[in-house]
Design a protein around this motif. Structure first.
Motif, mmCIF file in Angstrom:
data_model
loop_
_atom_site.group_PDB
_atom_site.id
_atom_site.type_symbol
_atom_site.label_atom_id
_atom_site.label_comp_id
_atom_site.label_asym_id
_atom_site.label_seq_id
_atom_site.Cartn_x
_atom_site.Cartn_y
_atom_site.Cartn_z
ATOM 1 N N PHE A 146 46.960 54.251 43.847
ATOM 2 C CA PHE A 146 46.548 54.282 45.165
ATOM 3 C C PHE A 146 45.046 54.194 45.229
ATOM 4 O O PHE A 146 44.189 53.095 46.739
ATOM 5 C CB PHE A 146 46.178 56.108 46.050
ATOM 6 N N ALA A 147 44.302 54.331 44.852
ATOM 7 C CA ALA A 147 42.993 53.506 44.211
ATOM 8 C C ALA A 147 42.251 52.266 45.195
ATOM 9 O O ALA A 147 41.432 51.520 45.479
ATOM 10 C CB ALA A 147 41.680 54.277 43.273
ATOM 11 N N VAL A 148 43.592 51.092 43.715
ATOM 12 C CA VAL A 148 43.201 49.770 43.912
ATOM 13 C C VAL A 148 43.958 49.725 44.645
ATOM 14 O O VAL A 148 43.753 48.793 45.647
ATOM 15 C CB VAL A 148 44.026 49.119 42.597
ATOM 16 N N ARG B 233 37.916 48.045 43.340
ATOM 17 C CA ARG B 233 38.070 47.476 42.275
ATOM 18 C C ARG B 233 38.687 48.375 41.647
ATOM 19 O O ARG B 233 38.751 48.994 41.449
ATOM 20 C CB ARG B 233 36.604 46.750 41.968
ATOM 21 N N PRO B 234 39.422 46.787 40.733
ATOM 22 C CA PRO B 234 40.364 47.604 39.676
ATOM 23 C C PRO B 234 39.340 48.329 37.830
ATOM 24 O O PRO B 234 39.737 49.959 38.334
ATOM 25 C CB PRO B 234 40.853 46.998 38.548
ATOM 26 N N ALA C 191 49.541 48.922 37.726
ATOM 27 C CA ALA C 191 50.418 49.227 38.891
ATOM 28 C C ALA C 191 49.934 47.948 40.069
ATOM 29 O O ALA C 191 50.718 46.770 40.319
ATOM 30 C CB ALA C 191 51.385 50.048 38.402
ATOM 31 N N ALA C 192 49.018 48.580 40.243
ATOM 32 C CA ALA C 192 48.809 48.180 41.516
ATOM 33 C C ALA C 192 47.897 47.183 41.215
ATOM 34 O O ALA C 192 48.506 46.101 42.098
ATOM 35 C CB ALA C 192 47.418 48.895 41.880
ATOM 36 N N VAL C 193 47.418 46.322 40.374
ATOM 37 C CA VAL C 193 46.678 44.681 40.481
ATOM 38 C C VAL C 193 48.487 43.792 40.194
ATOM 39 O O VAL C 193 48.427 42.798 40.928
ATOM 40 C CB VAL C 193 46.268 44.739 39.493
ATOM 41 N N LEU C 194 49.616 44.490 39.485
ATOM 42 C CA LEU C 194 50.583 43.744 39.397
ATOM 43 C C LEU C 194 51.742 43.515 41.505
ATOM 44 O O LEU C 194 51.398 42.493 41.411
ATOM 45 C CB LEU C 194 51.352 44.211 38.198
ATOM 46 N N VAL C 195 51.406 44.448 41.908
ATOM 47 C CA VAL C 195 52.023 44.546 42.660
ATOM 48 C C VAL C 195 51.331 43.508 43.973
ATOM 49 O O VAL C 195 51.621 43.561 44.867
ATOM 50 C CB VAL C 195 51.969 46.443 43.315
ATOM 51 N N LEU C 196 49.501 43.961 43.821
ATOM 52 C CA LEU C 196 48.876 42.782 44.408
ATOM 53 C C LEU C 196 49.309 41.198 43.980
ATOM 54 O O LEU C 196 49.037 40.901 45.667
ATOM 55 C CB LEU C 196 47.676 43.898 44.607
ATOM 56 N N ARG C 197 49.103 41.243 43.310
ATOM 57 C CA ARG C 197 49.244 40.027 42.917
ATOM 58 C C ARG C 197 50.849 39.337 43.508
ATOM 59 O O ARG C 197 50.415 38.316 43.426
ATOM 60 C CB ARG C 197 48.943 39.461 41.555
ATOM 61 N N ARG C 198 51.555 40.592 43.280
ATOM 62 C CA ARG C 198 52.702 39.112 44.319
ATOM 63 C C ARG C 198 52.730 39.654 45.477
ATOM 64 O O ARG C 198 53.332 38.752 46.403
ATOM 65 C CB ARG C 198 53.674 40.939 43.560
#
Length: 161
Positions: A84-86, A91-92, A137-144
């Protein structure tokens, strides 16, 4: 080459509001669990131990027991914190530090104000690991997410001269 993580502005406003509402509910739940006067698993502890005894009698390795279940629960409990935070724009590294700080604050509160609770460095480590999993997980979602398409200058409206 380092790929920048897209900011959450890529999320539609309605999606951001919904995500913020779910995150707020999650944080209320976290506060209730960590500040509950007695351990939240106390009513079921006997049942959980009995299940593990049965599982051990039927082939589950003896090293896998209640302590590992509690550790894993603490990890899983904080995955949404990092996620949720990311997704909401932290920021990560900031999200990870916030998760560690929140966990340390919860354990400190338990040590100082909740005599029936047991504060533990292992809980802080498990919660921090959960936060890290959520952040990744959030970073991976945002990169997609597809990159925003830049608008031509003529579509941006009048500019100041």
């Amino acid at each position: 080459m380092v790929q920048r993580i897209p900011r959450t502005s890529a999320l539609r406003p309605r999606m951001r509001r919904a995500l913020a509402a779910v995150a707020a509910l999650y944080l209320v739940g976290v506060a209730l669990v960590v500040l509950w006067p007695s351990p939240v698993d106390r009513p079921e502890a006997g049942t959980i131990r009995a299940v593990f005894l049965w599982l051990h009698a039927h082939g589950l390795p003896r090293w896998l027991g209640y302590a590992q279940l509690e550790w894993t629960s603490n990890v899983v409990f904080f995955v949404p914190f990092g996620l949720f935070a990311v997704l909401l724009g932290v920021r990560p590294w900031g999200a990870l530090l916030a998760g560690v700080a929140a966990s340390a604050a919860a354990e400190t509160a338990q040590a100082l104000f909740l005599p029936e609770r047991t504060a533990s460095l292992m809980d802080i480590l498990a919660n921090s690991l959960g936060t890290l999993v959520g952040v990744v997980a959030a970073v991976l979602v945002l990169r997609r997410q597809p990159a925003p398409v830049p608008q031509p200058a003529s579509d941006r409206g009048p500019t100041a001269s």
